[in-house]
Design a protein around this motif. Sequence first.
Motif, PDB file in Angstrom:
ATOM      1  N   ASP A   1       0.832  -1.209   0.000  1.00 21.93           N
ATOM      2  CA  ASP A   1       0.000   0.000   0.000  1.00 21.93           C
ATOM      3  C   ASP A   1       0.865   1.257   0.000  1.00 21.93           C
ATOM      4  OD1 ASP A   1      -2.227  -1.603   0.047  1.00 21.93           O
ATOM      5  OD2 ASP A   1      -2.568  -1.398   2.209  1.00 21.93           O
TER       6      ASP A   1
ATOM      7  N   GLN B   1       2.384   1.798  -3.505  1.00 19.07           N
ATOM      8  CA  GLN B   1       1.351   2.246  -4.436  1.00 19.07           C
ATOM      9  C   GLN B   1       0.934   3.686  -4.146  1.00 19.07           C
ATOM     10  OE1 GLN B   1       0.132   0.348  -7.191  1.00 19.07           O
ATOM     11  NE2 GLN B   1      -0.407   2.468  -7.659  1.00 19.07           N
ATOM     12  N   SER B   2       0.864   4.047  -2.857  1.00 18.01           N
ATOM     13  CA  SER B   2       0.464   5.418  -2.513  1.00 18.01           C
ATOM     14  C   SER B   2       1.516   6.426  -2.967  1.00 18.01           C
ATOM     15  CB  SER B   2       0.233   5.536  -1.000  1.00 18.01           C
ATOM     16  OG  SER B   2       1.451   5.386  -0.285  1.00 18.01           O
TER      17      SER B   2
ATOM     18  N   ILE C   1       3.520   6.018  -5.564  1.00 17.32           N
ATOM     19  CA  ILE C   1       3.386   6.100  -7.023  1.00 17.32           C
ATOM     20  C   ILE C   1       2.232   7.027  -7.381  1.00 17.32           C
ATOM     21  CG2 ILE C   1       2.764   4.792  -9.105  1.00 17.32           C
ATOM     22  CD1 ILE C   1       4.260   2.394  -7.886  1.00 17.32           C
ATOM     23  N   ASP C   2       1.118   6.860  -6.676  1.00 16.31           N
ATOM     24  CA  ASP C   2      -0.057   7.696  -6.941  1.00 16.31           C
ATOM     25  C   ASP C   2       0.218   9.159  -6.587  1.00 16.31           C
ATOM     26  OD1 ASP C   2      -1.376   5.402  -7.701  1.00 16.31           O
ATOM     27  OD2 ASP C   2      -2.400   5.125  -5.778  1.00 16.31           O
ATOM     28  N   ARG C   3       0.943   9.383  -5.482  1.00 13.40           N
ATOM     29  CA  ARG C   3       1.206  10.749  -5.023  1.00 13.40           C
ATOM     30  C   ARG C   3       2.112  11.510  -5.980  1.00 13.40           C
ATOM     31  NH1 ARG C   3       5.272  13.245  -2.472  1.00 13.40           N
ATOM     32  NH2 ARG C   3       6.445  11.310  -2.164  1.00 13.40           N
TER      33      ARG C   3
ATOM     34  N   GLY D   1       3.099  10.375  -9.146  1.00 14.28           N
ATOM     35  CA  GLY D   1       2.877  10.126 -10.571  1.00 14.28           C
ATOM     36  C   GLY D   1       4.058   9.450 -11.240  1.00 14.28           C
TER      37      GLY D   1
END
Length: 226
Positions: free
Chosen positions: A165, A168-169, A171-173, A175
């Motif tokens: 998690d 992934q967070s 990567i999302d934060r 980009g």
Amino acid sequence: MTSKSQDYLEDIKSERLRTGKGVESILEYSSLPKGLSKTRVTNILYGLIKNISQEEYDFIMSRYALFPNEKRVKLTKPKIDKIKQLIADKNIPKAEISKSFARYEGFNVSILKTWLSGDIKTAKESHFKGVMQFLESYEPPKKVRIYDDLQSDDDFVPISQELRDFIQSEIDRTGLGPQRALKGNTKAKEIGLTSGIIYRILGKNGKAKTAKKEHIELFKELWKSR
């Protein structure tokens, strides 16, 4: 196409089928007559040229005269069933079978398919023996398991859902996917951390159960300054 050329081409086709020899075999250790190329000989052998000269015919037939009849075997149902069973039991890709033959031997996947479909009832003895030898001795390549089942190694630790998690967070934060996050990172290169490993940890390219401790430590810093 002249009548004479048609007869010549039929004779050459008969010799090719009789001997099982293609262009590589019949031209081996020979010098081509002036004006005759290997490409043209190939086209003549397979009927892609409609008119040939007396000289071309004489040369090709003289080369075929050097070879005895090609031995053939009957493709009986038990033989074909055996081949199918070995392919299925060992999960052998058909392309791998043809790769076991040298190019000049003239065996390919299309020939194998005609055997299995029953379109032809005989095969070159050398082809049949080669296929059976390959199938019976074939050992599937062992899969390299990068992280699975390594929990007993002190250098590895189990991967928690929290770690997945977190990655992934990040990567999302930011980009930034694994490839871009690792770009230019000398530490990652030194310890062998790749984007493929990160994807396995995330469960997007297989699913790793454990990870190197030093990789996990770097994960904490990889996206930190982004």
